[in-house]
Structure formats: structure tokens, C-alpha cells
Motif scaffolding. Structure first.
Motif, PDB file in Angstrom:
ATOM      1  N   THR A 105      13.371  -7.267  -1.861  1.00  0.00           N
ATOM      2  CA  THR A 105      13.593  -6.424  -3.033  1.00  0.00           C
ATOM      3  C   THR A 105      12.224  -5.991  -3.532  1.00  0.00           C
ATOM      4  OG1 THR A 105      15.597  -7.640  -3.590  1.00  0.00           O
ATOM      5  CG2 THR A 105      14.617  -6.284  -5.323  1.00  0.00           C
ATOM      6  N   LYS A 106      12.022  -4.681  -3.592  1.00  0.00           N
ATOM      7  CA  LYS A 106      10.728  -4.117  -3.981  1.00  0.00           C
ATOM      8  C   LYS A 106      10.829  -3.499  -5.362  1.00  0.00           C
ATOM      9  CE  LYS A 106       9.393  -3.215   0.736  1.00  0.00           C
ATOM     10  NZ  LYS A 106       8.311  -4.139   0.859  1.00  0.00           N
ATOM     11  N   THR A 107       9.786  -3.670  -6.147  1.00  0.00           N
ATOM     12  CA  THR A 107       9.680  -2.962  -7.421  1.00  0.00           C
ATOM     13  C   THR A 107       8.495  -2.020  -7.322  1.00  0.00           C
ATOM     14  OG1 THR A 107       8.308  -4.688  -8.431  1.00  0.00           O
ATOM     15  CG2 THR A 107      10.692  -4.846  -8.765  1.00  0.00           C
ATOM     16  N   TRP A 108       8.712  -0.819  -7.816  1.00  0.00           N
ATOM     17  CA  TRP A 108       7.692   0.215  -7.774  1.00  0.00           C
ATOM     18  C   TRP A 108       7.515   0.833  -9.146  1.00  0.00           C
ATOM     19  CZ3 TRP A 108      10.965   2.587  -3.419  1.00  0.00           C
ATOM     20  CH2 TRP A 108      10.571   2.103  -2.177  1.00  0.00           C
ATOM     21  N   LEU A 109       6.278   1.016  -9.534  1.00  0.00           N
ATOM     22  CA  LEU A 109       5.946   1.894 -10.640  1.00  0.00           C
ATOM     23  C   LEU A 109       5.416   3.163  -9.984  1.00  0.00           C
ATOM     24  CD1 LEU A 109       5.715   2.405 -13.664  1.00  0.00           C
ATOM     25  CD2 LEU A 109       3.401   1.442 -13.556  1.00  0.00           C
ATOM     26  N   LEU A 110       6.155   4.258 -10.125  1.00  0.00           N
ATOM     27  CA  LEU A 110       5.842   5.515  -9.455  1.00  0.00           C
ATOM     28  C   LEU A 110       5.286   6.515 -10.450  1.00  0.00           C
ATOM     29  CD1 LEU A 110       9.175   5.690  -7.442  1.00  0.00           C
ATOM     30  CD2 LEU A 110       6.950   4.952  -6.580  1.00  0.00           C
ATOM     31  N   GLN A 111       4.247   7.233 -10.017  1.00  0.00           N
ATOM     32  CA  GLN A 111       3.636   8.240 -10.883  1.00  0.00           C
ATOM     33  C   GLN A 111       3.640   9.590 -10.181  1.00  0.00           C
ATOM     34  OE1 GLN A 111      -0.618   8.173 -11.550  1.00  0.00           O
ATOM     35  NE2 GLN A 111      -0.335   8.787 -13.670  1.00  0.00           N
ATOM     36  N   LYS A 112       4.033  10.609 -10.938  1.00  0.00           N
ATOM     37  CA  LYS A 112       3.986  11.974 -10.427  1.00  0.00           C
ATOM     38  C   LYS A 112       2.539  12.455 -10.487  1.00  0.00           C
ATOM     39  CE  LYS A 112       6.183  16.457 -11.095  1.00  0.00           C
ATOM     40  NZ  LYS A 112       7.116  17.192 -11.972  1.00  0.00           N
ATOM     41  N   GLN A 113       2.051  12.923  -9.361  1.00  0.00           N
ATOM     42  CA  GLN A 113       0.684  13.397  -9.257  1.00  0.00           C
ATOM     43  C   GLN A 113       0.595  14.862  -9.699  1.00  0.00           C
ATOM     44  OE1 GLN A 113      -1.696  10.914  -8.135  1.00  0.00           O
ATOM     45  NE2 GLN A 113       0.225   9.893  -8.682  1.00  0.00           N
ATOM     46  N   PRO A 114      -0.615  15.365 -10.004  1.00  0.00           N
ATOM     47  CA  PRO A 114      -0.758  16.780 -10.379  1.00  0.00           C
ATOM     48  C   PRO A 114      -0.181  17.737  -9.331  1.00  0.00           C
ATOM     49  CG  PRO A 114      -2.765  15.592 -10.905  1.00  0.00           C
ATOM     50  CD  PRO A 114      -1.882  14.635 -10.133  1.00  0.00           C
ATOM     51  N   SER A 115      -0.167  17.301  -8.059  1.00  0.00           N
ATOM     52  CA  SER A 115       0.396  18.119  -6.974  1.00  0.00           C
ATOM     53  C   SER A 115       1.926  18.171  -7.016  1.00  0.00           C
ATOM     54  CB  SER A 115      -0.035  17.542  -5.623  1.00  0.00           C
ATOM     55  OG  SER A 115       0.572  16.251  -5.448  1.00  0.00           O
ATOM     56  N   GLY A 116       2.539  17.278  -7.817  1.00  0.00           N
ATOM     57  CA  GLY A 116       3.993  17.176  -7.872  1.00  0.00           C
ATOM     58  C   GLY A 116       4.536  16.044  -7.021  1.00  0.00           C
ATOM     59  N   GLU A 117       3.676  15.480  -6.167  1.00  0.00           N
ATOM     60  CA  GLU A 117       4.091  14.370  -5.303  1.00  0.00           C
ATOM     61  C   GLU A 117       4.183  13.077  -6.117  1.00  0.00           C
ATOM     62  OE1 GLU A 117       2.694  12.530  -1.023  1.00  0.00           O
ATOM     63  OE2 GLU A 117       1.135  13.270  -2.364  1.00  0.00           O
ATOM     64  N   TRP A 118       5.176  12.251  -5.819  1.00  0.00           N
ATOM     65  CA  TRP A 118       5.320  10.937  -6.448  1.00  0.00           C
ATOM     66  C   TRP A 118       4.674   9.899  -5.546  1.00  0.00           C
ATOM     67  CZ3 TRP A 118       7.407   9.919 -11.213  1.00  0.00           C
ATOM     68  CH2 TRP A 118       8.056  10.972 -11.843  1.00  0.00           C
ATOM     69  N   LEU A 119       3.801   9.063  -6.129  1.00  0.00           N
ATOM     70  CA  LEU A 119       3.121   8.000  -5.385  1.00  0.00           C
ATOM     71  C   LEU A 119       3.318   6.664  -6.089  1.00  0.00           C
ATOM     72  CD1 LEU A 119      -0.264   9.733  -4.456  1.00  0.00           C
ATOM     73  CD2 LEU A 119       1.783   9.473  -3.017  1.00  0.00           C
ATOM     74  N   ILE A 120       3.132   5.607  -5.321  1.00  0.00           N
ATOM     75  CA  ILE A 120       3.256   4.247  -5.847  1.00  0.00           C
ATOM     76  C   ILE A 120       1.966   3.866  -6.561  1.00  0.00           C
ATOM     77  CG2 ILE A 120       3.602   1.815  -5.254  1.00  0.00           C
ATOM     78  CD1 ILE A 120       5.043   2.850  -2.673  1.00  0.00           C
ATOM     79  N   LYS A 121       2.084   3.492  -7.824  1.00  0.00           N
ATOM     80  CA  LYS A 121       0.931   2.983  -8.607  1.00  0.00           C
ATOM     81  C   LYS A 121       0.878   1.465  -8.520  1.00  0.00           C
ATOM     82  CE  LYS A 121      -1.506   5.135 -11.650  1.00  0.00           C
ATOM     83  NZ  LYS A 121      -2.822   5.752 -11.571  1.00  0.00           N
ATOM     84  N   ARG A 122       2.056   0.814  -8.576  1.00  0.00           N
ATOM     85  CA  ARG A 122       2.145  -0.650  -8.514  1.00  0.00           C
ATOM     86  C   ARG A 122       3.339  -1.027  -7.661  1.00  0.00           C
ATOM     87  NH1 ARG A 122      -1.976   0.551 -10.525  1.00  0.00           N
ATOM     88  NH2 ARG A 122      -2.923  -0.237 -12.433  1.00  0.00           N
ATOM     89  N   GLN A 123       3.155  -2.059  -6.832  1.00  0.00           N
ATOM     90  CA  GLN A 123       4.249  -2.562  -6.008  1.00  0.00           C
ATOM     91  C   GLN A 123       4.201  -4.076  -5.952  1.00  0.00           C
ATOM     92  OE1 GLN A 123       5.496  -0.907  -2.046  1.00  0.00           O
ATOM     93  NE2 GLN A 123       4.764  -2.885  -1.345  1.00  0.00           N
ATOM     94  N   MET A 124       5.345  -4.676  -6.170  1.00  0.00           N
ATOM     95  CA  MET A 124       5.538  -6.118  -5.966  1.00  0.00           C
ATOM     96  C   MET A 124       6.889  -6.287  -5.287  1.00  0.00           C
ATOM     97  SD  MET A 124       4.293  -7.732  -9.605  1.00  0.00           S
ATOM     98  CE  MET A 124       4.557  -9.405  -9.059  1.00  0.00           C
ATOM     99  N   TRP A 125       7.049  -7.377  -4.565  1.00  0.00           N
ATOM    100  CA  TRP A 125       8.356  -7.617  -3.933  1.00  0.00           C
ATOM    101  C   TRP A 125       8.567  -9.104  -3.700  1.00  0.00           C
ATOM    102  CZ3 TRP A 125       4.180  -5.853  -1.202  1.00  0.00           C
ATOM    103  CH2 TRP A 125       3.849  -6.490  -0.012  1.00  0.00           C
ATOM    104  N   ASN A 126       9.835  -9.420  -3.459  1.00  0.00           N
ATOM    105  CA  ASN A 126      10.178 -10.778  -3.071  1.00  0.00           C
ATOM    106  C   ASN A 126      11.003 -10.716  -1.785  1.00  0.00           C
ATOM    107  OD1 ASN A 126      12.804 -10.111  -3.761  1.00  0.00           O
ATOM    108  ND2 ASN A 126      12.960 -11.541  -5.449  1.00  0.00           N
ATOM    109  N   LEU A 127      11.112 -11.832  -1.138  1.00  0.00           N
ATOM    110  CA  LEU A 127      11.867 -11.914   0.124  1.00  0.00           C
ATOM    111  C   LEU A 127      13.124 -12.725  -0.112  1.00  0.00           C
ATOM    112  CD1 LEU A 127       8.873 -12.698   2.490  1.00  0.00           C
ATOM    113  CD2 LEU A 127       9.843 -10.470   1.908  1.00  0.00           C
ATOM    114  N   LYS A 128      14.188 -12.321   0.555  1.00  0.00           N
ATOM    115  CA  LYS A 128      15.457 -13.047   0.437  1.00  0.00           C
ATOM    116  C   LYS A 128      15.790 -13.699   1.764  1.00  0.00           C
ATOM    117  CE  LYS A 128      17.428  -9.394  -2.323  1.00  0.00           C
ATOM    118  NZ  LYS A 128      18.572  -8.561  -2.498  1.00  0.00           N
TER     119      LYS A 128
END
Length: 128
Positions: A105-128
Motif C-alpha cells: 500500500t503506497k501513499t503519495w503526496l502529488l504536486q502539479k508542476q508548472p508544466s501541468g504534469e503531476w509528480l510525486i513529492k513524498r512517498q511511503m509504503w508498507n508491505l502486506k
């Protein structure tokens, strides 16, 4: 305003493509310049280059393939979305070892860039 679930769904597709191709360069391009990724039990990794190098270490030992789907999305504002995604992961070691399957399970904080593209700013995850 972008639909937050569509933003997360799109990131899931891009993420799945990069990981399943075992392409650490494409994987690194999913992250913003000041991104931080925190793998389970590891130190934080800063920036797309360090993140791509770390990811390449996984690809050096096994062929990875994933199926990724969005679980939740929270609209913060027009430039920020918090997303949760699940990935079904399969790894096959290059040395002929045992194939392994697990979920993450991944958590993402996504930010829209000036180009309009969405990129990952922060990522954490756990394994099941």
C-alpha cells in the motif's frame, strides 16, 4: 480542477509502466526534484536521482512486475493531491531463486508542476 481520483489513477498507470519495465530512469521521472521517498525500514531517499539509483538496486537482483490501482484520493487544493494506491507485486530473481508475490500500500503526496504534469513529492509504503 483535476479530479483527484483521476490524478492517482494516472500515477498508478505511470508507476506500473515504469516498474514493470524495470526502468529506473522512467521511475525517477515520476518524482519531483525535491521528492522524498521512505522505503519500509530504510532511511529517506532525496531527489529523483537517488530514488532511481535505489530502485535500480531492486531491478539488478530481480525482474519486477506490478499491477497498481488507486484506493483513495484527497483533493488538498488545485496543485496538491494525497493518494493511496495498492500494488500487487511479483518478483523473479535473476539467479533463478524463488518467485515472490506480495502486496504493498503506497501513499503519495502529488504536486502539479508548472508544466501541468503531476509528480510525486513524498512517498511511503508498507508491505502486506
Amino acid at each position: 480542477m483535476a479530479d483527484p481520483m483521476e490524478v492517482v489513477k494516472s500515477m498508478c498507470a505511470r508507476y506500473q509502466t515504469a516498474v514493470s519495465a524495470n526502468d529506473s530512469t522512467a521511475y525517477g521521472k515520476l518524482f519531483a526534484e525535491d521528492a522524498i521517498r521512505v522505503p519500509p525500514g530504510s532511511e529517506p531517499e532525496h531527489g529523483p536521482e537517488a530514488i532511481a539509483q535505489s530502485e535500480q538496486k531492486d531491478y539488478d537482483v530481480a525482474k519486477w512486475s506490478i499491477q497498481s490501482k488507486p484506493l483513495d484520493a484527497l483533493h488538498i487544493n488545485d496543485d496538491w493531491v494525497f493518494g493511496i494506491a495498492e500494488a500487487a507485486v511479483n518478483t523473479v530473481p535473476h539467479d533463478g531463486g524463488t518467485e515472490r508475490s506480495f502486496k504493498a500500500t503506497k501513499t503519495w503526496l502529488l504536486q502539479k508542476q508548472p508544466s501541468g504534469e503531476w509528480l510525486i513529492k513524498r512517498q511511503m509504503w508498507n508491505l502486506k
